[in-house]
Design a protein around this motif. Structure first.
Motif, PDB file in Angstrom:
ATOM      1  N   LEU B   7      -9.673   3.254 -48.890  1.00  0.00           N
ATOM      2  CA  LEU B   7      -8.661   3.401 -47.840  1.00  0.00           C
ATOM      3  C   LEU B   7      -8.861   2.325 -46.764  1.00  0.00           C
ATOM      4  O   LEU B   7      -7.907   1.647 -46.353  1.00  0.00           O
ATOM      5  CB  LEU B   7      -8.816   4.804 -47.240  1.00  0.00           C
ATOM      6  CG  LEU B   7      -7.622   5.478 -46.606  1.00  0.00           C
ATOM      7  CD1 LEU B   7      -6.414   5.453 -47.509  1.00  0.00           C
ATOM      8  CD2 LEU B   7      -7.983   6.932 -46.276  1.00  0.00           C
ATOM      9  N   ASP B   8     -10.103   2.155 -46.340  1.00  0.00           N
ATOM     10  CA  ASP B   8     -10.400   1.148 -45.316  1.00  0.00           C
ATOM     11  C   ASP B   8     -10.026  -0.243 -45.800  1.00  0.00           C
ATOM     12  O   ASP B   8      -9.462  -1.045 -45.055  1.00  0.00           O
ATOM     13  CB  ASP B   8     -11.893   1.186 -44.963  1.00  0.00           C
ATOM     14  CG  ASP B   8     -12.285   2.461 -44.234  1.00  0.00           C
ATOM     15  OD1 ASP B   8     -11.388   3.117 -43.672  1.00  0.00           O
ATOM     16  OD2 ASP B   8     -13.482   2.801 -44.227  1.00  0.00           O
ATOM     17  N   ASP B  31      -1.071  10.067 -50.359  1.00  0.00           N
ATOM     18  CA  ASP B  31      -1.711  10.456 -51.616  1.00  0.00           C
ATOM     19  C   ASP B  31      -0.665  10.739 -52.703  1.00  0.00           C
ATOM     20  O   ASP B  31       0.542  10.563 -52.465  1.00  0.00           O
ATOM     21  CB  ASP B  31      -2.656  11.648 -51.392  1.00  0.00           C
ATOM     22  CG  ASP B  31      -1.929  12.916 -50.965  1.00  0.00           C
ATOM     23  OD1 ASP B  31      -0.721  13.049 -51.241  1.00  0.00           O
ATOM     24  OD2 ASP B  31      -2.581  13.791 -50.369  1.00  0.00           O
ATOM     25  N   HIS B  35       1.453  13.060 -49.228  1.00  0.00           N
ATOM     26  CA  HIS B  35       0.936  13.479 -47.919  1.00  0.00           C
ATOM     27  C   HIS B  35       0.152  12.333 -47.278  1.00  0.00           C
ATOM     28  O   HIS B  35      -0.607  11.634 -47.960  1.00  0.00           O
ATOM     29  CB  HIS B  35       0.024  14.701 -48.073  1.00  0.00           C
ATOM     30  CG  HIS B  35       0.743  15.892 -48.620  1.00  0.00           C
ATOM     31  ND1 HIS B  35       1.663  16.596 -47.889  1.00  0.00           N
ATOM     32  CD2 HIS B  35       0.684  16.503 -49.831  1.00  0.00           C
ATOM     33  CE1 HIS B  35       2.130  17.593 -48.627  1.00  0.00           C
ATOM     34  NE2 HIS B  35       1.553  17.560 -49.803  1.00  0.00           N
ATOM     35  N   LEU B  36       0.286  12.199 -45.958  1.00  0.00           N
ATOM     36  CA  LEU B  36      -0.308  11.064 -45.244  1.00  0.00           C
ATOM     37  C   LEU B  36      -1.833  11.018 -45.375  1.00  0.00           C
ATOM     38  O   LEU B  36      -2.519  12.008 -45.179  1.00  0.00           O
ATOM     39  CB  LEU B  36       0.076  11.139 -43.762  1.00  0.00           C
ATOM     40  CG  LEU B  36      -0.133   9.869 -42.946  1.00  0.00           C
ATOM     41  CD1 LEU B  36       0.686   8.711 -43.499  1.00  0.00           C
ATOM     42  CD2 LEU B  36       0.239  10.099 -41.478  1.00  0.00           C
ATOM     43  N   LEU B  37      -2.313   9.823 -45.705  1.00  0.00           N
ATOM     44  CA  LEU B  37      -3.755   9.586 -45.758  1.00  0.00           C
ATOM     45  C   LEU B  37      -4.182   8.714 -44.590  1.00  0.00           C
ATOM     46  O   LEU B  37      -5.217   8.961 -43.971  1.00  0.00           O
ATOM     47  CB  LEU B  37      -4.111   8.853 -47.054  1.00  0.00           C
ATOM     48  CG  LEU B  37      -4.478   9.712 -48.242  1.00  0.00           C
ATOM     49  CD1 LEU B  37      -4.550   8.869 -49.500  1.00  0.00           C
ATOM     50  CD2 LEU B  37      -5.827  10.407 -48.013  1.00  0.00           C
ATOM     51  N   ALA B  38      -3.408   7.683 -44.306  1.00  0.00           N
ATOM     52  CA  ALA B  38      -3.766   6.787 -43.202  1.00  0.00           C
ATOM     53  C   ALA B  38      -2.515   6.105 -42.690  1.00  0.00           C
ATOM     54  O   ALA B  38      -1.562   5.872 -43.437  1.00  0.00           O
ATOM     55  CB  ALA B  38      -4.777   5.745 -43.670  1.00  0.00           C
ATOM     56  N   PHE B  39      -2.560   5.804 -41.400  1.00  0.00           N
ATOM     57  CA  PHE B  39      -1.447   5.114 -40.755  1.00  0.00           C
ATOM     58  C   PHE B  39      -2.025   4.202 -39.689  1.00  0.00           C
ATOM     59  O   PHE B  39      -2.984   4.557 -39.011  1.00  0.00           O
ATOM     60  CB  PHE B  39      -0.481   6.126 -40.112  1.00  0.00           C
ATOM     61  CG  PHE B  39       0.654   5.468 -39.391  1.00  0.00           C
ATOM     62  CD1 PHE B  39       1.793   5.073 -40.076  1.00  0.00           C
ATOM     63  CD2 PHE B  39       0.566   5.196 -38.036  1.00  0.00           C
ATOM     64  CE1 PHE B  39       2.838   4.431 -39.417  1.00  0.00           C
ATOM     65  CE2 PHE B  39       1.599   4.554 -37.365  1.00  0.00           C
ATOM     66  CZ  PHE B  39       2.736   4.181 -38.056  1.00  0.00           C
ATOM     67  N   TYR B  40      -1.396   3.036 -39.537  1.00  0.00           N
ATOM     68  CA  TYR B  40      -1.845   2.124 -38.487  1.00  0.00           C
ATOM     69  C   TYR B  40      -0.656   1.335 -37.963  1.00  0.00           C
ATOM     70  O   TYR B  40       0.074   0.700 -38.723  1.00  0.00           O
ATOM     71  CB  TYR B  40      -2.910   1.158 -39.016  1.00  0.00           C
ATOM     72  CG  TYR B  40      -3.690   0.499 -37.899  1.00  0.00           C
ATOM     73  CD1 TYR B  40      -4.812   1.110 -37.359  1.00  0.00           C
ATOM     74  CD2 TYR B  40      -3.284  -0.718 -37.361  1.00  0.00           C
ATOM     75  CE1 TYR B  40      -5.515   0.537 -36.314  1.00  0.00           C
ATOM     76  CE2 TYR B  40      -3.973  -1.304 -36.316  1.00  0.00           C
ATOM     77  CZ  TYR B  40      -5.090  -0.666 -35.796  1.00  0.00           C
ATOM     78  OH  TYR B  40      -5.787  -1.242 -34.746  1.00  0.00           O
ATOM     79  N   GLN B  54       6.281   5.305 -43.158  1.00  0.00           N
ATOM     80  CA  GLN B  54       5.873   6.554 -43.799  1.00  0.00           C
ATOM     81  C   GLN B  54       6.862   6.965 -44.899  1.00  0.00           C
ATOM     82  O   GLN B  54       6.465   7.432 -45.962  1.00  0.00           O
ATOM     83  CB  GLN B  54       5.728   7.666 -42.754  1.00  0.00           C
ATOM     84  CG  GLN B  54       4.582   7.376 -41.779  1.00  0.00           C
ATOM     85  CD  GLN B  54       4.417   8.453 -40.716  1.00  0.00           C
ATOM     86  OE1 GLN B  54       4.017   9.571 -41.003  1.00  0.00           O
ATOM     87  NE2 GLN B  54       4.730   8.123 -39.475  1.00  0.00           N
TER      88      GLN B  54
END
Lengths: 133, 133, 133, 133
Positions: B7-8, B31, B35-40, B54
């Motif tokens: 993810l990183d 995923d 469903h949200l895993l990460a947002f920036y 999204q």
């Protein structure tokens, strides 16, 4: 309202038709109030079609036409935005109203294959009702 | 499910690609259940694109194609109104399904630059996974 | 608006704090308009908490108090139903407003561990800002 | 993901249990991402329970506990407003997570009879899986 035998028969026939076509679909059946009666996701059916199958069934009850016929009407009569009503309608093939002795009983929506295949499966479900209680 | 290293790495690579292009974007990773895993949100990225990034990621999981390929399919097959399903889909470039060894793992959506740049950044994120667990 | 260094530092500090506590959480950071800036789901964090973390961050900006203090206020002042406003607020611990030099800059929401742990992690994120640009 | 045999078996067993209890219920089964897999409304089941059965199944996946255990946790830990998250959860009996070999596979929700009967029917559905693929 359908009895459970009718509901089971429609689901079975839709699944059998999809298997014969070699496709995996989502199948939704709603009552005359557009409320969910039954839903089945075949193994491997598209996740995004879970929602579409239900919307097709709903659309076919709210405007009791095959969904692609409603789509055609919307184009001909320039009813753009009608699809935004009722929290979102679907205007392509795969949703069919269900009538018994001329009375609207509910709707079936199928999604996951091509729109034409979806429609064929929905019609197979309805055909399962004829000549039977 | 991705581990945190994966993810990183995806987030870092997307940000690095955007910086190299000189654009500020919103990046979303979901995923396999959408469903949200990460947002920036990069500094200065468009506020309206927070939601679009999204939706792009979600769209690319629900219908596992690049979002612009789904848009093309919708035009070719006249599936108008499909974008209203699933609480709203996005049909232009910038959403990409993520597969590892042939299995759908999730999706990435990028928004804030041109659609083509968004797509390039999304693909950079996915490329960050290859050859690494 | 936070710059990217500040955002990264808050996320890193929250994740470090969660790891030290031995818990996996969802972390959300929003801006002063309650719009999402960053989100991170740690591996194994509760799926149902993805939404709660975001609501906690939003709540802490819309009513700039720690979320459990807002909950206490709602009970004391008998403001039942306030939580239904703004598409749904969260009234237990884990959401914190972020202030820099007295100015409301945004909010952080953490969910997935106990409410007290969530709060500790949210506060660690904010502490990462102090003494730094 | 369940295969179709497993899905059919769960639905059949839930319906058989309800018939034995002399009640008509709505039965919903969702996958590990809380997306609908199957739904069945028995003849005469409460209309308002169509939605509740689906929410119970969803709740039991998002917070993988029997729904009444989550409700108890919410009361003990004073997590008021948690039920507003995720577009609305249900905190009384009738939703059960489904685990196979320790892994969360999905959830089942039953609604239409007493909460205790709903729970018994949901558990019967899950029991239909044991010792079988």
């Amino acid at each position: 309202m359908f009895n459970e035998k009718q509901l089971d028969r429609m689901l079975q026939q839709a699944r059998a038709e999809a298997e014969q076509l070699g496709v995996a679909v989502n199948i939704a059946i709603v009552d005359a109030g557009a409320h969910l009666l039954a839903f089945y996701r075949m193994q491997g059916a598209l996740l995004g079609s879970v929602d579409i199958a239900q919307r097709k069934a709903k659309t076919a009850v709210l405007f009791p036409l095959p969904t692609e016929a409603l789509g055609e009407l919307v184009r001909q009569e320039q009813l753009q935005s009608l699809e935004l009503s009722n929290s979102g309608l679907i205007l392509f093939a795969g949703g069919e109203p269900i009538r018994l002795q001329g009375q609207l009983m509910g709707g079936v929506g199928v999604s996951g294959a091509s729109a034409e295949q979806d429609k064929q499966i929905a019609r197979a479900a309805i055909a399962a009702l004829s000549g039977q209680d």
